[in-house]
Every structure is written in structure tokens, then in C-alpha cells.
Design an enzyme around this catalytic site. Structure first.
Site, PDB file in Angstrom:
ATOM      1  N   ARG A   1      28.451  35.554  41.261  1.00 40.31           N
ATOM      2  CA  ARG A   1      29.468  35.797  40.314  1.00 40.31           C
ATOM      3  C   ARG A   1      30.802  35.734  41.367  1.00 40.31           C
ATOM      4  NH1 ARG A   1      27.975  40.731  36.427  1.00 40.31           N
ATOM      5  NH2 ARG A   1      29.908  40.193  35.069  1.00 40.31           N
ATOM      6  N   PRO A   2      31.269  34.523  41.482  1.00 36.10           N
ATOM      7  CA  PRO A   2      32.429  34.252  42.248  1.00 36.10           C
ATOM      8  C   PRO A   2      33.732  35.104  41.809  1.00 36.10           C
ATOM      9  CG  PRO A   2      31.978  32.470  41.083  1.00 36.10           C
ATOM     10  CD  PRO A   2      31.000  33.430  40.744  1.00 36.10           C
ATOM     11  N   ILE A   3      34.648  35.270  42.906  1.00 35.49           N
ATOM     12  CA  ILE A   3      35.884  35.956  42.419  1.00 35.49           C
ATOM     13  C   ILE A   3      37.266  35.139  42.962  1.00 35.49           C
ATOM     14  CG2 ILE A   3      35.229  38.308  42.703  1.00 35.49           C
ATOM     15  CD1 ILE A   3      36.418  38.450  45.295  1.00 35.49           C
ATOM     16  N   ASP A   4      36.904  33.715  43.043  1.00 31.21           N
ATOM     17  CA  ASP A   4      37.951  32.852  43.328  1.00 31.21           C
ATOM     18  C   ASP A   4      38.967  32.764  42.484  1.00 31.21           C
ATOM     19  OD1 ASP A   4      35.917  31.667  41.552  1.00 31.21           O
ATOM     20  OD2 ASP A   4      36.904  29.801  41.753  1.00 31.21           O
ATOM     21  N   LEU A   5      38.931  33.071  40.988  1.00 28.68           N
ATOM     22  CA  LEU A   5      39.717  32.971  40.035  1.00 28.68           C
ATOM     23  C   LEU A   5      40.754  34.134  40.281  1.00 28.68           C
ATOM     24  CD1 LEU A   5      38.064  31.761  36.882  1.00 28.68           C
ATOM     25  CD2 LEU A   5      39.315  30.471  38.467  1.00 28.68           C
TER      26      LEU A   5
ATOM     27  N   ARG B   1      23.691  51.831  33.724  1.00 30.18           N
ATOM     28  CA  ARG B   1      25.023  51.388  34.060  1.00 30.18           C
ATOM     29  C   ARG B   1      25.557  51.260  32.677  1.00 30.18           C
ATOM     30  NH1 ARG B   1      24.208  47.007  38.410  1.00 30.18           N
ATOM     31  NH2 ARG B   1      26.571  46.838  37.990  1.00 30.18           N
TER      32      ARG B   1
ATOM     33  N   ARG C   1      29.556  45.494  40.887  1.00 26.84           N
ATOM     34  CA  ARG C   1      30.332  44.154  40.724  1.00 26.84           C
ATOM     35  C   ARG C   1      31.754  44.434  40.353  1.00 26.84           C
ATOM     36  NH1 ARG C   1      32.890  39.642  38.477  1.00 26.84           N
ATOM     37  NH2 ARG C   1      32.876  38.000  39.918  1.00 26.84           N
TER      38      ARG C   1
ATOM     39  N   LYS D   1      31.890  50.538  27.932  1.00 30.09           N
ATOM     40  CA  LYS D   1      32.060  50.301  29.283  1.00 30.09           C
ATOM     41  C   LYS D   1      32.841  49.268  29.853  1.00 30.09           C
ATOM     42  CE  LYS D   1      28.759  47.574  31.395  1.00 30.09           C
ATOM     43  NZ  LYS D   1      29.367  46.621  32.379  1.00 30.09           N
ATOM     44  N   ASN D   2      33.073  48.009  29.337  1.00 30.86           N
ATOM     45  CA  ASN D   2      34.071  47.071  29.623  1.00 30.86           C
ATOM     46  C   ASN D   2      35.453  47.355  29.357  1.00 30.86           C
ATOM     47  OD1 ASN D   2      31.661  45.714  30.851  1.00 30.86           O
ATOM     48  ND2 ASN D   2      31.526  44.183  29.456  1.00 30.86           N
TER      49      ASN D   2
ATOM     50  N   ASP E   1      26.325  39.081  26.659  1.00 28.44           N
ATOM     51  CA  ASP E   1      25.646  40.418  27.002  1.00 28.44           C
ATOM     52  C   ASP E   1      24.597  40.893  25.733  1.00 28.44           C
ATOM     53  OD1 ASP E   1      26.967  41.025  29.273  1.00 28.44           O
ATOM     54  OD2 ASP E   1      28.742  42.278  28.345  1.00 28.44           O
TER      55      ASP E   1
ATOM     56  N   CYS F   1      25.294  39.503  42.463  1.00 27.83           N
ATOM     57  CA  CYS F   1      24.702  40.486  41.419  1.00 27.83           C
ATOM     58  C   CYS F   1      23.735  39.748  40.879  1.00 27.83           C
ATOM     59  CB  CYS F   1      25.664  40.698  40.480  1.00 27.83           C
ATOM     60  SG  CYS F   1      25.726  39.562  39.019  1.00 27.83           S
TER      61      CYS F   1
HETATM   62  C1  UD1 Z   1      32.663  40.494  32.086  1.00 31.00           C
HETATM   63  C2  UD1 Z   1      31.985  41.652  31.685  1.00 31.00           C
HETATM   64  C3  UD1 Z   1      30.530  41.244  31.579  1.00 31.00           C
HETATM   65  C4  UD1 Z   1      30.517  40.074  30.630  1.00 31.00           C
HETATM   66  C5  UD1 Z   1      31.262  38.765  31.192  1.00 31.00           C
HETATM   67  C6  UD1 Z   1      31.154  37.661  30.264  1.00 31.00           C
HETATM   68  C7  UD1 Z   1      32.915  43.680  32.368  1.00 31.00           C
HETATM   69  C8  UD1 Z   1      33.185  44.650  33.505  1.00 31.00           C
HETATM   70  N1  UD1 Z   1      32.094  42.655  32.569  1.00 31.00           N
HETATM   71  O1  UD1 Z   1      32.428  40.004  33.245  1.00 31.00           O
HETATM   72  O2  UD1 Z   1      29.627  42.298  30.833  1.00 31.00           O
HETATM   73  O3  UD1 Z   1      29.066  39.557  30.705  1.00 31.00           O
HETATM   74  O4  UD1 Z   1      32.690  39.420  31.211  1.00 31.00           O
HETATM   75  O5  UD1 Z   1      31.605  38.006  28.908  1.00 31.00           O
HETATM   76  O6  UD1 Z   1      34.064  43.629  31.554  1.00 31.00           O
HETATM   77  N2  UD1 Z   1      33.737  33.054  37.256  1.00 31.00           N
HETATM   78  C9  UD1 Z   1      34.292  32.239  38.166  1.00 31.00           C
HETATM   79  N3  UD1 Z   1      35.245  32.715  39.170  1.00 31.00           N
HETATM   80  C10 UD1 Z   1      35.801  33.811  39.071  1.00 31.00           C
HETATM   81  C11 UD1 Z   1      35.456  34.681  37.868  1.00 31.00           C
HETATM   82  C12 UD1 Z   1      34.333  34.255  37.124  1.00 31.00           C
HETATM   83  O7  UD1 Z   1      33.853  31.304  38.397  1.00 31.00           O
HETATM   84  O8  UD1 Z   1      36.723  34.252  39.849  1.00 31.00           O
HETATM   85  C13 UD1 Z   1      33.001  32.497  36.329  1.00 31.00           C
HETATM   86  C14 UD1 Z   1      31.612  33.367  36.294  1.00 31.00           C
HETATM   87  O9  UD1 Z   1      30.744  33.240  37.281  1.00 31.00           O
HETATM   88  C15 UD1 Z   1      31.207  33.335  34.830  1.00 31.00           C
HETATM   89  C16 UD1 Z   1      32.291  33.027  34.306  1.00 31.00           C
HETATM   90  O10 UD1 Z   1      33.374  32.865  34.836  1.00 31.00           O
HETATM   91  O11 UD1 Z   1      30.126  32.234  34.858  1.00 31.00           O
HETATM   92  C17 UD1 Z   1      32.648  34.234  33.282  1.00 31.00           C
HETATM   93  O12 UD1 Z   1      32.992  35.539  34.067  1.00 31.00           O
HETATM   94  P1  UD1 Z   1      33.806  36.652  33.816  1.00 31.00           P
HETATM   95  O13 UD1 Z   1      34.548  36.500  32.269  1.00 31.00           O
HETATM   96  O14 UD1 Z   1      34.964  36.791  34.997  1.00 31.00           O
HETATM   97  O15 UD1 Z   1      32.947  37.866  33.714  1.00 31.00           O
HETATM   98  P2  UD1 Z   1      33.113  39.277  34.269  1.00 31.00           P
HETATM   99  O16 UD1 Z   1      34.573  39.692  34.212  1.00 31.00           O
HETATM  100  O17 UD1 Z   1      32.542  39.298  35.751  1.00 31.00           O
END
Ligand code: UD1
Length: 423
Positions: free
Chosen positions: A127-131, A404, A98, A28-29, A312, A122
């Protein structure tokens, strides 16, 4: 909150031993970012081993809304991104999953412009998207955030940048890679995520003509090319589905053989099962797991970015720890609220205490049947694993979450001999 519709329930009569062979579904990922990345190709991409999941359907719905065509032939999805008519994604589609934020990099690269809402919170906590946003801004994208909406456009040009991620975010790494593939100049990502799905995305993009080096390592270098062409690609197998079914084998004292598996993707997972007394045999034909009559607790499990133990797999493996002899300490380092399955596991008779990011599991001899509810994807998988070994008939609701990420879970388990029905 992400919206998940549906009212299906699993009914499981626990205690059956499983046996047989499983061919793993596609990841899926991998599928989600690769589907978004097809937008760069302006033509027909053929994607094999693309799992039939609600999150994948949500990605296809976004592509169709934009004007692409997408059709499925078995496990193959054929997407034609040749003609597109829109550069927005409506809130309803953004909220279906998400991971829809992964379309940001792809759409900006294709249209120079995109309007979408925030993907929303979620069930795993914030789950921020700031990065994602700060990295894309460094590449020349103007992003206006207004009342939950993102209005993004390129003022001058999409260009390469040196981006150092404070956390190796999987989604941010993917968004940058996709946006950088056709940007002017070179992008260097430091502290990039190293997950196998990142490598799969790079393999797809490179097959389309991109120039991405170092995927799977901490530094990824992307030399932008002007144009990508469509390609044929097969998704890697889903390592989390493998870990889930291994947990199912472990709690039922069973033997299962996996084909279509990449053992190196599970290097941090196998030791946990071996420590629990399971035998893992890896040969040219796949991987077999054979579980003992009584499991031993794996002691300490700390979730970490790849190549560490995957967050996961934490929930399904916790169901295994719940019936192992001894105590297991889990430390969830990736997400804030990833223990929603704990209270439900306790309904089966599991002995688990949670304090912040730590969960202490004191294994019991036998779980008893219960009626439980899933609140997130991997938590749902944990409840199915627990029900498979619980004495009696259990009902699990909220399995829309399961769908999902797991393709026909009840059919896969039934074929292995489990007594499980979806009603
Ligand atoms: C992806 C996977 C998810 C898995 C996760 C961690 C997909 C579709 N999903 O989710 O199944 O559980 O990796 O292996 O591939 N963070 C921030 N700011 C950001 C982005 C992330 O602070 O802009 C933090 C998140 O809150 C979290 C950490 O970084 O604590 C890791 O998140 P991230 O690796 O981004 O996970 P996803 O890509 O959402």
C-alpha cells in the site's frame, strides 16, 4: 507487516436465523482522519458516534503520545489538542495501523515539522504512499525519506497547490484536505476520492472553520484559513458494517432492520442483495433486509472507488455468493492481495477459484463447519458470515483483525440470535 496482538477466538454454532434491530456503529474510516484532524483545532473537540476499535485506540495513542489528552465517554471521544509537546511518532505506533500516515498532513500543518516512520506494508499487499508524499511536496513540504523514516518540514510556508491525483486515493485526498485547511491560498484536488468519509471529514473541518467545497465530488477546493477552532461532530454510520451484517442476514435467511443508516451510502451495495433475491425496504426509520430461503448468485461484482462497489464489502459478500445458487465472478480492482479469505472459505466447503484479480465462486447448497484463521479485517468478517450459516461448530482465530473495524461483533450478532462466543 502491521502488528496485531491478541489471541481471541470466535466459536460459532451455525444455522441460527437472525432477527431484530441493529443501530450501526460510527464509521471507522471517518473516525481515523477526523481524529488526526483535531490537531488543527488547538482545543477540545467532542466526537460522537466514535466506534470503540483497536484502530481508533491506535489513533488515540498517537494523539496522547504527542501530548494531547483524549478520553472516552461511551461512544463519545473528547480530544483536547490544546497543548502538544512532540512532533514525532514512534515506529511502534506507526506500525499499529497503516492509516497512521493520515497524521502526516495534520502534524505538518500544526508543527511545520514531523518525524515518523513509513506505515509499513499491510495484509492487502503493498500500500504505497507515493501519492500522499508527492501531493504534500507540491504544497511546500520537504520530505526526506531515509531507511524507512520520513523527516518532513516546511522550508518556506505551507501553501495551496493544484493537485491532480492519478488514482482517487482516499487517504491521499484526506491528507491533502487536512494540510490545505490552514495552508496559505487555495488548493484544488482533481480526481479526488468521493467516499462518504471524505464528506464527513470536510463536514468536521468546515465545522471547525475550514473552507472546503466540493467534497464528495471529483474536484475539491480548499481555501486555506489561518486558524481552526474546536467543534462538536458526530461520525457517519459505518456502511461497511452495514454491508457485512446484510451478508449475515442473507446467508441465514433472516430479516434485520438497521437504524442510524444512510441508505444513499449503500446505493452500489443494495442491488447486489436484491439480485440475490433479498428484499430491501428503505423508509424514514431505516433499512430492512429480508432474505429468501435460497439465494441467487449476484453474477458479477467489480470493486471500484466510490460510488462503485466498495472493496471493503467484497469479502463478506463473497461468503454470501458461496451459498447462492449459481456462479458469481468477483473482480478486485482496488488492492492486489485481497483474497486471503478465499482459502479459508474453501475449508467451509465453498467452491472458489482465484486467478489474479478475479475470483470465481460456484455457489454450494450448504457450508460445513471448519476451524479457520483470519488474515485481514474484512476477510475476518467474511469468515464470521460463513460460520453463521455453516452446519456445526466453527472456530475462527485471528479475530484481532476483526476488532480493528467491528465494535463488539459477537455481542451485536448474539443480540440478533446468533450462537457466537468470544473465548
Ligand atoms: C481507504 C480505506 C480502506 C479502503 C480503501 C479503498 C481508510 C482508513 N481506509 O484506504 O478501508 O479499502 O480506502 O476504498 O479510510 N495508492 C497508491 N499510492 C498511494 C495511495 C494509494 O498507489 O499513495 C493505491 C493503493 O495501493 C490502492 C488504491 O490506490 O490500490 C486505493 O487506495 P486508497 O484509496 O489510498 O486506500 P486507503 O486510503 O489506504
Amino acid at each position: 507487516m502491521e502488528r496485531v496482538l491478541g489471541v481471541s477466538v470466535y466459536v460459532v454454532e451455525g444455522g441460527r436465523t437472525l432477527s431484530g434491530e441493529v443501530r450501526l456503529q460510527g464509521s471507522k474510516n471517518s473516525a481515523l482522519p477526523i481524529l488526526a484532524a483535531t490537531l488543527l483545532c488547538r482545543g477540545e473537540c467532542v466526537l460522537h458516534n466514535c466506534p470503540r476499535l483497536s484502530d481508533v485506540e491506535a489513533s488515540l495513542a498517537i494523539l496522547r503520545y504527542i501530548g494531547c489528552t483524549a478520553r472516552r465517554e461511551g461512544s463519545t471521544v473528547i480530544v483536547d489538542t490544546g497543548s502538544v509537546t512532540r512532533f514525532d511518532i514512534p515506529t511502534e505506533l506507526m506500525h499499529r495501523m497503516r492509516s497512521s500516515i493520515i497524521f502526516l498532513g495534520a502534524m505538518i500543518a500544526r508543527f511545520d515539522r514531523v518525524r515518523m516512520s513509513f506505515p509499513g506494508g499491510c495484509e492487502l499487499g503493498p500500500r504505497p504512499i507515493d501519492l500522499h508524499l508527492s501531493a504534500l511536496r507540491e504544497m511546500g513540504i520537504e520530505i526526506c525519506e531515509d531507511h524507512g523514516e520520513l523527516d518532513c518540514y516546511i522550508r518556506d510556508e505551507l501553501h495551496g497547490a493544484r493537485i491532480s491525483l492519478p488514482i482517487p486515493s482516499v487517504g491521499a485526498t484526506e491528507n491533502i484536505m487536512i494540510a490545505a485547511a490552514t495552508a496559505r491560498g487555495t488548493t484544488v484536488i482533481s480526481n479526488a476520492a468521493r467516499e462518504p468519509e471524505i464528506v464527513d471529514l470536510a463536514d468536521f473541518l468546515n465545522a471547525c472553520g475550514a473552507k472546503i467545497h466540493g467534497a464528495g465530488e471529483s474536484t475539491v477546493v480548499i481555501d486555506g484559513t489561518e486558524r481552526l477552532s474546536p467543534a462538536v461532530h458526530a461520525m457517519i454510520p459505518d456502511r461497511i458494517v452495514a454491508a457485512t451484517l446484510m451478508s449475515a442476514a442473507a446467508v441465514t435467511g433472516s430479516t434485520i432492520h438497521f437504524t442510524g443508516i444512510i441508505p444513499s451510502h449503500l446505493e452500489s451495495v443494495f442491488p447486489v442483495f436484491r439480485d440475490s433475491g433479498c428484499e430491501i425496504d428503505i423508509d424514514g426509520k431505516g433499512v430492512s433486509i429480508s432474505a429468501p430461503y435460497r439465494l441467487t448468485s449476484p453474477k458479477l461484482i467489480r470493486t471500484m472507488p466510490y460510488p462503485g462497489f466498495p472493496t471493503d464489502a467484497q469479502a463478506p459478500v463473497m461468503s454470501m455468493a458461496a451459498v447462492a445458487d449459481g456462479m458469481t465472478v468477483f473482480v478486485e480492482n482496488m488492492f492486489l492481495s485481497r483474497y486471503s479469505h478465499v482459502s479459508e472459505l474453501c475449508r467451509f466447503g465453498a467452491n472458489i477459484r482465484v486467478e489474479g484479480k478475479v475470483a470465481v465462486v460456484d455457489g454450494v447448497r450448504q457450508l460445513l463447519s471448519a476451524n479457520v484463521r483470519a488474515y485481514d479485517l474484512r476477510g475476518a468478517a467474511a469468515l464470521v458470515v460463513a460460520a453463521l450459516c455453516a452446519k456445526g461448530r466453527s472456530e475462527i482465530s485471528g479475530i484481532e483483525y476483526l476488532e480493528r473495524g467491528y465494535e463488539d461483533m459477537e455481542l451485536v450478532l448474539s443480540a440478533l440470535g446468533a450462537d457466537i462466543k468470544k473465548i
